[in-house]
Design an enzyme around this catalytic site. Structure first.
Site, PDB file in Angstrom:
ATOM      1  N   GLU A 162      -7.221  -3.679   2.972  1.00 19.37           N
ATOM      2  CA  GLU A 162      -7.536  -3.404   2.222  1.00 19.37           C
ATOM      3  C   GLU A 162      -7.623  -4.716   1.670  1.00 19.37           C
ATOM      4  O   GLU A 162      -8.130  -5.231   1.080  1.00 19.37           O
ATOM      5  CB  GLU A 162      -7.073  -2.737   1.256  1.00 19.37           C
ATOM      6  CG  GLU A 162      -7.108  -0.700   1.445  1.00 19.37           C
ATOM      7  CD  GLU A 162      -6.553   0.248   1.091  1.00 19.37           C
ATOM      8  OE1 GLU A 162      -5.560  -0.374   0.611  1.00 19.37           O
ATOM      9  OE2 GLU A 162      -6.574   1.165   1.585  1.00 19.37           O
ATOM     10  N   ASN A 221       3.221   3.538   1.897  1.00 17.91           N
ATOM     11  CA  ASN A 221       2.295   2.297   1.151  1.00 17.91           C
ATOM     12  C   ASN A 221       1.637   3.163  -0.286  1.00 17.91           C
ATOM     13  O   ASN A 221       1.020   3.882   0.108  1.00 17.91           O
ATOM     14  CB  ASN A 221       1.246   1.872   2.211  1.00 17.91           C
ATOM     15  CG  ASN A 221       0.014   0.873   0.999  1.00 17.91           C
ATOM     16  OD1 ASN A 221       1.314   0.088   0.261  1.00 17.91           O
ATOM     17  ND2 ASN A 221      -0.734   0.229   1.936  1.00 17.91           N
ATOM     18  N   TRP A 222       1.952   2.596  -1.423  1.00 16.02           N
ATOM     19  CA  TRP A 222       1.999   3.351  -2.924  1.00 16.02           C
ATOM     20  C   TRP A 222       0.700   2.774  -3.201  1.00 16.02           C
ATOM     21  O   TRP A 222      -0.203   2.881  -3.871  1.00 16.02           O
ATOM     22  CB  TRP A 222       3.020   3.174  -3.890  1.00 16.02           C
ATOM     23  CG  TRP A 222       4.108   4.535  -3.293  1.00 16.02           C
ATOM     24  CD1 TRP A 222       4.389   4.533  -1.854  1.00 16.02           C
ATOM     25  CD2 TRP A 222       5.437   4.329  -3.443  1.00 16.02           C
ATOM     26  NE1 TRP A 222       5.636   5.874  -1.786  1.00 16.02           N
ATOM     27  CE2 TRP A 222       6.012   5.088  -2.689  1.00 16.02           C
ATOM     28  CE3 TRP A 222       6.547   3.584  -4.874  1.00 16.02           C
ATOM     29  CZ2 TRP A 222       7.741   5.948  -3.736  1.00 16.02           C
ATOM     30  CZ3 TRP A 222       7.770   4.308  -5.204  1.00 16.02           C
ATOM     31  CH2 TRP A 222       7.989   5.656  -4.408  1.00 16.02           C
ATOM     32  N   LYS A 223       0.377   1.257  -2.808  1.00 14.65           N
ATOM     33  CA  LYS A 223      -0.803   1.261  -2.977  1.00 14.65           C
ATOM     34  C   LYS A 223      -0.989  -0.059  -5.015  1.00 14.65           C
ATOM     35  O   LYS A 223       0.672   0.125  -4.974  1.00 14.65           O
ATOM     36  CB  LYS A 223      -2.407   1.006  -3.135  1.00 14.65           C
ATOM     37  CG  LYS A 223      -2.108   1.944  -1.060  1.00 14.65           C
ATOM     38  CD  LYS A 223      -3.832   1.926  -0.552  1.00 14.65           C
ATOM     39  CE  LYS A 223      -3.234   2.870   0.457  1.00 14.65           C
ATOM     40  NZ  LYS A 223      -4.669   2.862   1.032  1.00 14.65           N
ATOM     41  N   HIS A 247      -3.096  -5.494   5.861  1.00 17.95           N
ATOM     42  CA  HIS A 247      -3.598  -3.972   5.762  1.00 17.95           C
ATOM     43  C   HIS A 247      -5.676  -4.102   5.271  1.00 17.95           C
ATOM     44  O   HIS A 247      -5.608  -4.972   4.753  1.00 17.95           O
ATOM     45  CB  HIS A 247      -3.175  -3.319   4.195  1.00 17.95           C
ATOM     46  CG  HIS A 247      -3.362  -1.688   4.238  1.00 17.95           C
ATOM     47  ND1 HIS A 247      -4.691  -1.716   3.774  1.00 17.95           N
ATOM     48  CD2 HIS A 247      -2.630  -0.815   4.595  1.00 17.95           C
ATOM     49  CE1 HIS A 247      -5.032  -0.029   3.554  1.00 17.95           C
ATOM     50  NE2 HIS A 247      -3.028  -0.536   3.914  1.00 17.95           N
ATOM     51  N   GLY A 256      -0.613   6.537   3.048  1.00 23.21           N
ATOM     52  CA  GLY A 256      -0.911   5.826   1.643  1.00 23.21           C
ATOM     53  C   GLY A 256      -1.160   7.164   0.728  1.00 23.21           C
ATOM     54  O   GLY A 256       0.187   7.641   0.446  1.00 23.21           O
ATOM     55  N   GLY A 257      -2.037   8.320   0.786  1.00 20.99           N
ATOM     56  CA  GLY A 257      -1.892   9.248  -0.059  1.00 20.99           C
ATOM     57  C   GLY A 257      -0.843  10.306  -0.258  1.00 20.99           C
ATOM     58  O   GLY A 257      -0.587  10.321  -1.335  1.00 20.99           O
ATOM     59  N   GLY A 309      -7.883   6.599   4.216  1.00 24.31           N
ATOM     60  CA  GLY A 309      -8.118   7.703   2.737  1.00 24.31           C
ATOM     61  C   GLY A 309      -9.551   8.305   2.360  1.00 24.31           C
ATOM     62  O   GLY A 309     -10.188   8.425   1.570  1.00 24.31           O
TER      63      GLY A 309
END
Ligand code: PEP
Length: 252
Positions: free
Chosen positions: A96, A9-11, A94, A233-234, A172
């Site tokens: 976020e 997930n590159w957000k 998600h 994520g990261g 995160g």
């Protein structure tokens, strides 16, 4: 059949050039045929990403979708728009989106139903907050999140669903649920599905773990029997790290 999956997930990271180079780096990676690899770039780059991953084993997934089919919703993206460029899967729920965009279980169920009825498969995210875990309410919270959303669906929908358990306190933050904590929750999730449907449904759904997965902890987390992979994520923003995480989920 349960599938092994590693999804990045590159957000809201990576501009055009960064997106192109990361995809090109990933395409040079070794292929593990027993692991499905997914990436989720930002909306403006989805169509280009689909072109770039052609002839590779990488699938492109949307990070979100709106709950209404169309209309005056400035800034939003519809299921039909995604489908029309060739996107067949989206992340929904998600943490976020829940936290910063106030997406509650009612809205999320609306999104899930609209996506599935239009053959847009989903990766559905959920998970408890730190306070829930500290007060030992994590199982109850997760069960409620599922009961208010995906456990309302009919049995046939379940071959279009991947679940992603993401404890909010581990996203995160560098803090990871221990492999045993992940296994314990994934086993519990399968039990909730078993109670609402049947053994085949609960055994066949892929359940990903998400929350600070990195090359150094991926092996142990993925070795747990109810963990089918990760939503990353990261660490998915670095081609080498992402590749090591994919490798960690392969039995080849
Ligand atoms: C995520 O955003 O879904 C996630 C798991 O992020 P991170 O790996 O950075 O914790």
């Amino acid at each position: 059949m349960r599938k092994k999956i590693v999804a990045g997930n590159w957000k809201m990271h990576n501009d055009l050039n960064e997106t192109i180079s990361l995809i090109n780096e990933l395409k040079k990676n070794d292929i593990y045929s027993d692991v499905i690899v997914m990436i989720s770039p930002a909306f403006p780059f989805l169509q280009m990403a689909l072109e770039l991953v052609k002839k590779s084993n990488i699938e492109v997934v949307s990070q979100n979708v709106h709950q209404k089919p169309k209309g005056a919703f400035t800034g939003e993206i519809s299921v039909e728009m995604l489908k029309s460029i060739g996107i067949n899967k989206t992340i929904i729920g998600h943490s976020e989106r829940r936290k910063y965009f106030n997406e509650n279980d009612t809205v999320l169920l609306e999104k899930v139903k609209l996506a599935l009825s239009n053959d847009l498969d989903i990766i559905f995210c959920f998970g408890e907050e730190l306070l829930d875990r500290k007060s030992n309410r994590h199982f109850e919270v997760v069960m409620n999140q599922l009961k208010k959303t995906v456990l309302n669906l009919d049995k046939d929908s379940w071959n279009k669903i991947v679940l992603a358990y993401e404890p909010v306190w581990a996203i995160g933050t560098g803090e990871t649920a221990s492999p045993d904590q992940a296994q314990e929750m994934h086993e519990f999730i399968r039990k909730c599905i078993l109670e609402s449907y049947d053994k085949t449904t609960s055994e066949n759904v892929s359940i990903l773990y998400g929350g600070s997965v990195k090359p150094s902890n991926a092996n142990e987390i993925f070795s747990k029997k109810d963990v089918d992979g990760g939503l990353i994520g990261g660490a998915s923003l670095n081609a080498k790290d992402f590749q090591l995480i994919i490798k960690a989920n392969s039995s080849l």
